[in-house]
Motif scaffolding. Sequence first.
Motif, PDB file in Angstrom:
ATOM      1  N   ALA A  74      -7.667  -6.817  38.009  1.00  0.00           N
ATOM      2  CA  ALA A  74      -7.410  -5.558  38.721  1.00  0.00           C
ATOM      3  C   ALA A  74      -8.598  -5.196  39.603  1.00  0.00           C
ATOM      4  CB  ALA A  74      -7.116  -4.438  37.722  1.00  0.00           C
ATOM      5  N   LYS A  75      -9.791  -5.274  39.044  1.00  0.00           N
ATOM      6  CA  LYS A  75     -11.004  -4.949  39.801  1.00  0.00           C
ATOM      7  C   LYS A  75     -11.145  -5.860  41.015  1.00  0.00           C
ATOM      8  CE  LYS A  75     -15.989  -5.177  39.418  1.00  0.00           C
ATOM      9  NZ  LYS A  75     -17.109  -5.532  38.574  1.00  0.00           N
ATOM     10  N   ASN A  76     -11.002  -7.164  40.799  1.00  0.00           N
ATOM     11  CA  ASN A  76     -11.155  -8.115  41.907  1.00  0.00           C
ATOM     12  C   ASN A  76     -10.093  -7.927  42.977  1.00  0.00           C
ATOM     13  OD1 ASN A  76     -13.410  -9.199  40.670  1.00  0.00           O
ATOM     14  ND2 ASN A  76     -12.290 -10.888  39.735  1.00  0.00           N
ATOM     15  N   SER A  77      -8.828  -7.769  42.557  1.00  0.00           N
ATOM     16  CA  SER A  77      -7.729  -7.580  43.513  1.00  0.00           C
ATOM     17  C   SER A  77      -7.928  -6.314  44.336  1.00  0.00           C
ATOM     18  CB  SER A  77      -6.387  -7.478  42.781  1.00  0.00           C
ATOM     19  OG  SER A  77      -6.082  -8.653  42.112  1.00  0.00           O
ATOM     20  N   CYS A  78      -8.244  -5.237  43.659  1.00  0.00           N
ATOM     21  CA  CYS A  78      -8.354  -3.943  44.342  1.00  0.00           C
ATOM     22  C   CYS A  78      -9.595  -3.859  45.215  1.00  0.00           C
ATOM     23  CB  CYS A  78      -8.310  -2.819  43.321  1.00  0.00           C
ATOM     24  SG  CYS A  78      -6.722  -2.755  42.451  1.00  0.00           S
ATOM     25  N   THR A  79     -10.687  -4.480  44.779  1.00  0.00           N
ATOM     26  CA  THR A  79     -11.893  -4.527  45.609  1.00  0.00           C
ATOM     27  C   THR A  79     -11.599  -5.283  46.895  1.00  0.00           C
ATOM     28  OG1 THR A  79     -13.364  -4.389  43.703  1.00  0.00           O
ATOM     29  CG2 THR A  79     -14.283  -5.333  45.715  1.00  0.00           C
ATOM     30  N   LYS A  80     -10.923  -6.414  46.767  1.00  0.00           N
ATOM     31  CA  LYS A  80     -10.575  -7.218  47.948  1.00  0.00           C
ATOM     32  C   LYS A  80      -9.687  -6.416  48.901  1.00  0.00           C
ATOM     33  CE  LYS A  80      -8.537 -11.620  49.290  1.00  0.00           C
ATOM     34  NZ  LYS A  80      -7.928 -12.874  48.835  1.00  0.00           N
ATOM     35  N   LEU A  81      -8.675  -5.739  48.370  1.00  0.00           N
ATOM     36  CA  LEU A  81      -7.779  -4.941  49.207  1.00  0.00           C
ATOM     37  C   LEU A  81      -8.521  -3.788  49.890  1.00  0.00           C
ATOM     38  CD1 LEU A  81      -4.639  -4.792  46.878  1.00  0.00           C
ATOM     39  CD2 LEU A  81      -4.846  -6.029  49.058  1.00  0.00           C
ATOM     40  N   ALA A  82      -9.407  -3.133  49.138  1.00  0.00           N
ATOM     41  CA  ALA A  82     -10.171  -2.013  49.711  1.00  0.00           C
ATOM     42  C   ALA A  82     -11.113  -2.491  50.812  1.00  0.00           C
ATOM     43  CB  ALA A  82     -10.945  -1.290  48.617  1.00  0.00           C
ATOM     44  N   LEU A  83     -11.749  -3.636  50.600  1.00  0.00           N
ATOM     45  CA  LEU A  83     -12.639  -4.169  51.625  1.00  0.00           C
ATOM     46  C   LEU A  83     -11.869  -4.559  52.879  1.00  0.00           C
ATOM     47  CD1 LEU A  83     -15.110  -6.258  49.446  1.00  0.00           C
ATOM     48  CD2 LEU A  83     -15.587  -4.110  50.677  1.00  0.00           C
ATOM     49  N   GLN A  84     -10.648  -5.073  52.700  1.00  0.00           N
ATOM     50  CA  GLN A  84      -9.805  -5.410  53.858  1.00  0.00           C
ATOM     51  C   GLN A  84      -9.397  -4.143  54.605  1.00  0.00           C
ATOM     52  OE1 GLN A  84      -6.570  -7.634  52.097  1.00  0.00           O
ATOM     53  NE2 GLN A  84      -7.714  -9.552  52.110  1.00  0.00           N
ATOM     54  N   CYS A 106      -8.986   3.195  43.132  1.00  0.00           N
ATOM     55  CA  CYS A 106      -8.707   3.564  41.739  1.00  0.00           C
ATOM     56  C   CYS A 106      -7.207   3.642  41.452  1.00  0.00           C
ATOM     57  CB  CYS A 106      -9.426   4.857  41.387  1.00  0.00           C
ATOM     58  SG  CYS A 106     -11.231   4.652  41.403  1.00  0.00           S
ATOM     59  N   THR A 107      -6.420   4.069  42.413  1.00  0.00           N
ATOM     60  CA  THR A 107      -4.967   4.041  42.251  1.00  0.00           C
ATOM     61  C   THR A 107      -4.498   2.606  42.098  1.00  0.00           C
ATOM     62  OG1 THR A 107      -4.680   6.093  43.503  1.00  0.00           O
ATOM     63  CG2 THR A 107      -2.762   4.639  43.340  1.00  0.00           C
ATOM     64  N   CYS A 108      -5.063   1.721  42.889  1.00  0.00           N
ATOM     65  CA  CYS A 108      -4.744   0.297  42.808  1.00  0.00           C
ATOM     66  C   CYS A 108      -5.093  -0.247  41.425  1.00  0.00           C
ATOM     67  CB  CYS A 108      -5.509  -0.451  43.897  1.00  0.00           C
ATOM     68  SG  CYS A 108      -5.322  -2.250  43.861  1.00  0.00           S
ATOM     69  N   VAL A 109      -6.272   0.078  40.919  1.00  0.00           N
ATOM     70  CA  VAL A 109      -6.705  -0.405  39.599  1.00  0.00           C
ATOM     71  C   VAL A 109      -5.726   0.029  38.516  1.00  0.00           C
ATOM     72  CG1 VAL A 109      -8.489  -0.157  37.813  1.00  0.00           C
ATOM     73  CG2 VAL A 109      -9.145  -0.647  40.174  1.00  0.00           C
ATOM     74  N   VAL A 110      -5.333   1.296  38.532  1.00  0.00           N
ATOM     75  CA  VAL A 110      -4.379   1.799  37.535  1.00  0.00           C
ATOM     76  C   VAL A 110      -3.070   1.021  37.624  1.00  0.00           C
ATOM     77  CG1 VAL A 110      -2.965   3.785  36.866  1.00  0.00           C
ATOM     78  CG2 VAL A 110      -5.390   4.106  37.387  1.00  0.00           C
ATOM     79  N   GLU A 111      -2.560   0.846  38.837  1.00  0.00           N
ATOM     80  CA  GLU A 111      -1.295   0.123  39.017  1.00  0.00           C
ATOM     81  C   GLU A 111      -1.390  -1.317  38.516  1.00  0.00           C
ATOM     82  OE1 GLU A 111      -0.487   0.593  43.188  1.00  0.00           O
ATOM     83  OE2 GLU A 111       0.158   2.676  42.927  1.00  0.00           O
ATOM     84  N   LYS A 112      -2.480  -1.981  38.835  1.00  0.00           N
ATOM     85  CA  LYS A 112      -2.644  -3.387  38.422  1.00  0.00           C
ATOM     86  C   LYS A 112      -2.765  -3.508  36.904  1.00  0.00           C
ATOM     87  CE  LYS A 112      -2.963  -5.158  42.636  1.00  0.00           C
ATOM     88  NZ  LYS A 112      -1.938  -5.974  43.215  1.00  0.00           N
ATOM     89  N   ILE A 113      -3.507  -2.614  36.281  1.00  0.00           N
ATOM     90  CA  ILE A 113      -3.655  -2.666  34.818  1.00  0.00           C
ATOM     91  C   ILE A 113      -2.302  -2.443  34.144  1.00  0.00           C
ATOM     92  CG2 ILE A 113      -4.620  -1.440  32.817  1.00  0.00           C
ATOM     93  CD1 ILE A 113      -7.215  -1.162  34.476  1.00  0.00           C
ATOM     94  N   PHE A 114      -1.531  -1.497  34.651  1.00  0.00           N
ATOM     95  CA  PHE A 114      -0.231  -1.221  34.043  1.00  0.00           C
ATOM     96  C   PHE A 114       0.831  -2.246  34.432  1.00  0.00           C
ATOM     97  CE2 PHE A 114      -2.185   2.686  32.812  1.00  0.00           C
ATOM     98  CZ  PHE A 114      -1.576   2.959  31.611  1.00  0.00           C
TER      99      PHE A 114
END
Length: 98
Positions: A83-93, A67-75
């Motif tokens: 944002a969702k796709n990028s952060c999901t990928k990073l979290a899964l990694q 969720c921190t990643c999502v906020v950063e990507k949106i802003f």
Amino acid sequence: MPSRSPLRSWTATAALTVVGCAALGQPHPARAGMIEQLIYNKCSAAMQADFEKAGKVPPEGMVDFTCTCVVEKIFSQQSITQAKNSCTKLALQKYGQL
């Protein structure tokens, strides 16, 4: 049909909230923190609900990281989908497939 990973699923309410906040554009500094917190809280609630629905518990720190990643990507001017796709990928990694 195989069940979907809770991390890959978001509720419509959370997505609509993020859309509404993102549509506000670049907020004034006084409102930025409030909007960031709103997006973070909706993301966190959606993820927790998805994990509960799947009968799983997220690894320690995963919801905060994502969720921190999502906020950063949106802003940083990414779309909600990006944002969702990028952060999901990073979290899964970082945390592995659930």
